[in-house]
Design a protein around this motif. Structure first.
Motif, mmCIF file in Angstrom:
data_model
loop_
_atom_site.group_PDB
_atom_site.id
_atom_site.type_symbol
_atom_site.label_atom_id
_atom_site.label_comp_id
_atom_site.label_asym_id
_atom_site.label_seq_id
_atom_site.Cartn_x
_atom_site.Cartn_y
_atom_site.Cartn_z
ATOM 1 N N ASP A 43 18.581 11.153 23.397
ATOM 2 C CA ASP A 43 18.534 12.474 22.789
ATOM 3 C C ASP A 43 18.010 12.373 21.365
ATOM 4 O OD1 ASP A 43 20.562 11.171 21.557
ATOM 5 O OD2 ASP A 43 22.160 12.531 22.201
ATOM 6 N N ALA A 44 17.983 13.532 20.696
ATOM 7 C CA ALA A 44 17.389 13.567 19.357
ATOM 8 C C ALA A 44 18.177 12.708 18.387
ATOM 9 C CB ALA A 44 17.317 15.010 18.857
ATOM 10 N N ALA A 45 19.495 12.775 18.438
ATOM 11 C CA ALA A 45 20.310 12.002 17.502
ATOM 12 C C ALA A 45 20.116 10.513 17.724
ATOM 13 C CB ALA A 45 21.779 12.391 17.644
ATOM 14 N N ALA A 46 20.078 10.112 19.033
ATOM 15 C CA ALA A 46 19.882 8.690 19.322
ATOM 16 C C ALA A 46 18.481 8.250 18.894
ATOM 17 C CB ALA A 46 20.106 8.436 20.813
ATOM 18 N N ARG A 47 17.506 9.103 19.148
ATOM 19 C CA ARG A 47 16.132 8.754 18.748
ATOM 20 C C ARG A 47 16.041 8.594 17.226
ATOM 21 N NH1 ARG A 47 11.514 11.989 17.537
ATOM 22 N NH2 ARG A 47 9.558 10.825 17.935
ATOM 23 N N TRP A 48 16.663 9.545 16.469
ATOM 24 C CA TRP A 48 16.657 9.455 15.005
ATOM 25 C C TRP A 48 17.348 8.195 14.525
ATOM 26 C CZ3 TRP A 48 15.472 10.100 10.194
ATOM 27 C CH2 TRP A 48 16.427 9.933 9.188
ATOM 28 N N GLU A 49 18.499 7.856 15.143
ATOM 29 C CA GLU A 49 19.244 6.679 14.719
ATOM 30 C C GLU A 49 18.478 5.398 15.010
ATOM 31 O OE1 GLU A 49 22.078 4.569 12.840
ATOM 32 O OE2 GLU A 49 21.912 6.753 12.945
ATOM 33 N N SER A 50 17.780 5.380 16.153
ATOM 34 C CA SER A 50 17.031 4.181 16.529
ATOM 35 C C SER A 50 15.857 3.942 15.582
ATOM 36 C CB SER A 50 16.525 4.314 17.971
ATOM 37 O OG SER A 50 15.724 3.209 18.324
ATOM 38 N N LEU A 51 15.115 5.016 15.250
ATOM 39 C CA LEU A 51 13.967 4.855 14.355
ATOM 40 C C LEU A 51 14.415 4.609 12.917
ATOM 41 C CD1 LEU A 51 11.636 7.695 15.707
ATOM 42 C CD2 LEU A 51 11.343 5.236 16.003
ATOM 43 N N HIS A 52 15.476 5.272 12.483
ATOM 44 C CA HIS A 52 15.924 5.164 11.109
ATOM 45 C C HIS A 52 16.446 3.759 10.794
ATOM 46 C CE1 HIS A 52 17.272 6.491 7.227
ATOM 47 N NE2 HIS A 52 18.557 6.186 7.504
ATOM 48 N N SER A 53 16.992 3.106 11.790
ATOM 49 C CA SER A 53 17.573 1.773 11.574
ATOM 50 C C SER A 53 16.534 0.660 11.646
ATOM 51 C CB SER A 53 18.669 1.509 12.619
ATOM 52 O OG SER A 53 18.114 1.554 13.937
ATOM 53 N N PHE A 54 15.299 0.976 12.000
ATOM 54 C CA PHE A 54 14.275 -0.055 12.127
ATOM 55 C C PHE A 54 13.703 -0.370 10.747
ATOM 56 C CE2 PHE A 54 9.858 -1.412 12.823
ATOM 57 C CZ PHE A 54 10.079 -2.497 13.647
ATOM 58 N N SER A 55 13.593 -1.650 10.407
ATOM 59 C CA SER A 55 13.047 -2.104 9.126
ATOM 60 C C SER A 55 11.788 -2.907 9.398
ATOM 61 C CB SER A 55 14.084 -2.964 8.379
ATOM 62 O OG SER A 55 13.549 -3.424 7.169
ATOM 63 N N PRO A 56 10.594 -2.322 9.142
ATOM 64 C CA PRO A 56 9.358 -2.987 9.542
ATOM 65 C C PRO A 56 8.886 -4.071 8.571
ATOM 66 C CG PRO A 56 8.851 -0.898 8.550
ATOM 67 C CD PRO A 56 10.354 -0.996 8.581
ATOM 68 N N GLY A 57 9.365 -4.057 7.303
ATOM 69 C CA GLY A 57 8.862 -5.020 6.339
ATOM 70 C C GLY A 57 7.513 -4.573 5.771
ATOM 71 N N PRO A 58 6.833 -5.502 5.089
ATOM 72 C CA PRO A 58 5.595 -5.125 4.412
ATOM 73 C C PRO A 58 4.347 -5.227 5.280
ATOM 74 C CG PRO A 58 6.193 -7.355 3.803
ATOM 75 C CD PRO A 58 7.261 -6.896 4.730
ATOM 76 N N GLY A 59 4.468 -5.290 6.564
ATOM 77 C CA GLY A 59 3.315 -5.498 7.416
ATOM 78 C C GLY A 59 2.416 -4.272 7.520
ATOM 79 N N LEU A 60 1.213 -4.523 8.099
ATOM 80 C CA LEU A 60 0.217 -3.476 8.290
ATOM 81 C C LEU A 60 -0.066 -3.290 9.764
ATOM 82 C CD1 LEU A 60 -2.382 -4.505 5.536
ATOM 83 C CD2 LEU A 60 -0.598 -2.765 5.362
ATOM 84 N N THR A 61 -0.494 -2.115 10.126
ATOM 85 C CA THR A 61 -0.934 -1.852 11.494
ATOM 86 C C THR A 61 -2.343 -2.422 11.669
ATOM 87 O OG1 THR A 61 -1.927 0.261 10.911
ATOM 88 C CG2 THR A 61 0.419 0.280 11.459
ATOM 89 N N PRO A 62 -2.806 -2.572 12.913
ATOM 90 C CA PRO A 62 -4.180 -3.072 13.095
ATOM 91 C C PRO A 62 -5.228 -2.205 12.392
ATOM 92 C CG PRO A 62 -2.977 -3.206 15.142
ATOM 93 C CD PRO A 62 -2.071 -2.482 14.188
ATOM 94 N N ALA A 63 -4.929 -0.931 12.119
ATOM 95 C CA ALA A 63 -5.870 -0.061 11.408
ATOM 96 C C ALA A 63 -5.815 -0.251 9.897
ATOM 97 C CB ALA A 63 -5.599 1.392 11.739
ATOM 98 N N GLY A 64 -4.902 -1.044 9.378
ATOM 99 C CA GLY A 64 -4.792 -1.293 7.955
ATOM 100 C C GLY A 64 -3.829 -0.390 7.244
ATOM 101 N N VAL A 65 -3.079 0.454 7.953
ATOM 102 C CA VAL A 65 -2.107 1.356 7.353
ATOM 103 C C VAL A 65 -0.766 0.633 7.289
ATOM 104 C CG1 VAL A 65 -0.944 3.583 7.565
ATOM 105 C CG2 VAL A 65 -3.341 3.336 8.233
ATOM 106 N N PRO A 66 0.002 0.753 6.171
ATOM 107 C CA PRO A 66 1.322 0.109 6.115
ATOM 108 C C PRO A 66 2.203 0.577 7.277
ATOM 109 C CG PRO A 66 0.679 0.865 3.942
ATOM 110 C CD PRO A 66 -0.326 1.416 4.904
ATOM 111 N N LEU A 67 2.799 -0.418 7.951
ATOM 112 C CA LEU A 67 3.663 -0.088 9.086
ATOM 113 C C LEU A 67 4.869 0.717 8.632
ATOM 114 C CD1 LEU A 67 4.166 -0.418 12.110
ATOM 115 C CD2 LEU A 67 5.327 -2.585 11.610
ATOM 116 N N ALA A 68 5.337 0.474 7.407
ATOM 117 C CA ALA A 68 6.484 1.228 6.894
ATOM 118 C C ALA A 68 6.163 2.711 6.804
ATOM 119 C CB ALA A 68 6.886 0.679 5.529
#
Length: 726
Positions: free
Chosen positions: A209-234
């Motif tokens: 559900d929405a709350a679980a989806r928000w909690e799952s994404l909010h708790s993810f810590s991507p670090g300083p990495g970049l996407t293959p397109a060059g955009v910061p993953l954060a």
């Protein structure tokens, strides 16, 4: 032998030129000297104005430098409150950027109303010596694929592309998870592994559900990495979090995450993230009190700094460098100085000394506003004829706009003191704005000097003119005297010779016939009368030389006076074959004007004598007496009309001048010395009357003597002027 004192015209002309030179040359020399003196005074005035302006510009530069330093301290303190150093995470400790601020307790400065914050103040900028931007964090102008993507194993890259195609084709979730897990199982790079983990977390959050989806994404810590397109993953993760977040104001955790992404991982997604965050702040969006508004302001300010950093060419750094640069639509003063890096993970007291470059950025409009305010406060230091022009680094920032090409008067430089940006030298220049005020006193002196010189020139010219007129009068008098002597000599020679011959004839007894003796006697009487008249005229001329005739008035029987005068001239008229008649138009009662009878009779006699001289044989002379309008008035006219040759109009006035006779002295048609009509004019003047002639060539002449019945008869010799005579 007596010396001839008669003036020579040529000698008189040379004498006049010498007199004119003696009068005019000193005046001209005075004018030249005065002009040179005024020019020297004007130059001295300009030198004095430059000296005064030099002292004024120095005082103005020192006063403005001192006050601008205080104002910039307030400005920098206010700026550091707007952009506190703790907002820059990781690289700098709190309070390091406060080294730009002056003494503690500096009052804050209110920004102008209606001015965007990024147009009024910008945060600090820190760079490596090679120009690499440190603060704010750099952002590539165009995103590029990261290094890990270009060095990734081809097989692993193919698995990632397969998984992405399945996600784009909306494949079943289990197939997508399996495809991304195959990429993770073979992951060998941290950046690539972070992208795979985020894809799996996004797929897992989509199943709840929405709350679980928000909690799952909010708790993810991507670090300083970049996407293959060059955009910061954060930034991508935060975008998903904001999309999944509840429609309510952000909590403190999400605010910190948004702030961290904005300042640590700037990218082309940052404006989108800020807009979405602003929409979440319902009721406070776009107000200066909102959190997102402050982030947006800081983002725009950082973008200005990144623009400046891209324009700055790397190069060797001296102790202090400053220049004007353009960012967006504004001009900024950028001041660079060495700066020590202080890393957050270093222990206190053991900083690693790496030479960085710190830059203070001040908008031009801020400096202009401050200097304009300070100029108004120091207006008393500026001379009234000058205007100030103040600037930094050879760029004028405040002062009166130069119009009309005003000349520079002085220019001074004064350092503001202190350190960093406050060490910049301030230039204060003065230029001539109001020449009228500078040269007001000089122009008054020039006006009065020119007036005096003009007065002297006019006086000199008047003196020269008077000398010329005096010379002309002397020459004319000499000519009159010569004519008079010639005429009198001629007039005296003939009667004297006649008298001598007649007397000798009578004395020798040669004339024995009684009739001849009586004829000789009559001739002697006539010549004696002629000599008497001539002598009387000469005596009258002598009296005229002493001033106008003074009339002695008394009641006069004018009819009797005119009849007696006519009777005296009837024998002479009969000898010449001329008939004299009298026309009395005065009527009754007979007029009895208050005149000088003898003077009027002499004037009438001169008119009759003049008429008889010019009248041909068998002609007539008419003596008239009447009023100007035909009726009794306060004026009476006596007229003498002859039938002589007439007088040209150009001689109507000249015939009343002394010694004037038409023709030359060697060729005269009538006898006389030219005094009779002059005496008539003087009689008219003494009685406040006038005399004139009405004549034209070939039609005779009529002389009219008009006198008032009762004249005031002033003492014209004492009054200094004569009545008008026509």
């Amino acid at each position: 032998m007596p010396r001839d004192s008669s003036p020579d015209p040529r000698r008189a002309a040379r004498s006049f030129r010498l007199q004119a030179a003696l009068i005019l040359l000193p005046v001209l020399l005075l004018a030249v000297l005065a002009a040179a003196a005024l020019k020297g005074d004007r130059q001295q005035l300009e030198v004095r104005a430059r000296e005064v302006s030099a002292a004024a510009s120095q005082a103005l530069a020192r006063a403005l430098a001192l006050r601008l330093r205080e104002s910039l301290q307030q400005y920098l303190a206010t700026r550091n409150l707007w952009y506190p150093p703790e907002r820059s995470p990781g690289l700098l400790q709190p309070g390091v950027l406060a080294t730009w601020v002056g003494t503690p307790g500096t009052p804050l400065m209110d920004p102008p109303a209606g001015l965007a914050p990024e147009d009024w103040a910008l945060p600090e900028m820190v760079q490596d010596p090679d120009g690499t931007l440190r603060i704010p964090a750099p952002r590539p102008f165009n995103p590029l694929p990261p290094n890990w993507w270009s060095s990734l194993d081809p097989g692993l890259r193919e698995r990632w592309e397969v998984a992405c195609r399945l996600e784009a084709d909306q494949a079943p979730r289990e197939d997508l998870i399996a495809a991304f897990n195959r990429c993770r199982d073979a992951g060998v790079d941290v950046g690539f592994d972070a992208n795979v983990l985020f894809a799996l977390r996004r797929l897992q959050a989509a199943s709840g559900d929405a709350a679980a989806r928000w909690e799952s994404l909010h708790s993810f810590s991507p670090g300083p990495g970049l996407t293959p397109a060059g955009v910061p993953l954060a930034a991508v993760v935060l975008f998903e979090c904001l999309d999944a977040a509840p429609q309510s104001p952000m909590d403190a955790t999400l605010q910190r995450r948004l702030e961290d992404v904005v300042f640590r991982f700037p990218s082309i997604l940052t404006p989108v993230l800020l807009d979405r965050a602003a929409r979440m702040e319902s009721g406070s969006s776009g107000t200066p009190d909102s959190f997102v508004w402050s982030l947006q302001t800081r983002w725009r300010a950082d973008e200005r700094l990144r623009d400046l950093a891209r324009r700055w060419a790397p190069g060797p750094l001296t102790n202090l460098q400053a220049s004007w640069m353009t960012a967006g639509t504004g001009e900024f003063l950028v001041v660079r100085r060495p700066f020590l890096e202080v890393r957050a993970d270093d222990a206190p007291g053991s900083p690693q000394a790496n030479a960085w470059v710190q830059s203070a950025v001040i908008p031009e409009r801020v400096l202009t506003s401050l200097l304009e305010t300070l100029l108004e406060e120091t207006r008393s230091l500026i001379p009234p004829y000058a205007a100030a022009e103040v600037g930094l680094l050879d760029r004028p920032l405040a002062g009166s706009p130069r119009t009309g090409g005003g000349a520079d008067l002085a220019r001074s430089v004064a350092p503001m003191g202190g350190s960093s940006v406050l060490m910049l030298p301030l230039q204060a220049g003065l230029w001539l704005q109001d020449p009228e005020a500078l040269y007001a006193g000089q122009r008054r002196r020039e006006f009065w000097t020119a007036g005096f010189i003009l007065l002297a020139v006019v006086s000199a010219l008047f003196g020269v003119l008077q000398s010329w007129r005096t010379l002309q009068r002397q020459l004319a008098l000499h000519e009159e005297q010569s004519n008079f002597v010639a005429a009198v000599s001629h007039e005296l020679r003939a009667p004297l010779a006649c008298v001598r011959l007649l007397a000798e004839g009578l004395a020798d007894g040669h004339v024995t016939v009684e009739s001849r003796r009586q004829e000789y006697a009559r001739c002697l009487v006539a010549e004696a009368r002629r000599l008497g008249t001539l002598i009387e005229n000469v005596l009258s001329v002598s009296r005229l030389g002493q001033g106008p005739i003074r009339a002695e008035n008394q009641p006069t029987d004018i009819r009797r006076l005119v009849r007696d005068t006519v009777a005296r001239f009837e024998p002479l008229a009969a000898e010449r074959g001329v008939r004299i008649s009298l026309e009395d138009q005065t009527g009754d009662p007979p007029p009895e004007p208050s005149w000088d009878g003898l003077a009027v009779q002499q004037a009438l006699a001169n008119l009759l004598d003049n008429a008889l001289k010019h009248s041909p044989n068998a002609s007539s002379v008419v003596v008239g007496m009447g009023y100007p309008s035909g009726t009794i008035t306060d004026r009476l006219q006596l007229s003498v009309r002859d039938q002589g040759p007439g007088i040209p109009p150009e001689d109507h006035q000249r015939i009343f001048e002394r010694f004037y006779r038409r023709g030359t002295e060697l060729r005269r048609e009538t006898r006389g010395v030219g005094l009779g009509l002059a005496l008539v004019r003087e009689v008219a003047r003494s009685h406040e009357g006038r005399v004139w002639v009405d004549s034209c060539p070939g039609a005779g002449a009529t002389f009219i003597l008009e006198l008032p019945m009762t004249a005031s008869l002033p003492d014209v010799r004492q009054a200094g002027r004569s009545p008008h005579v026509q």
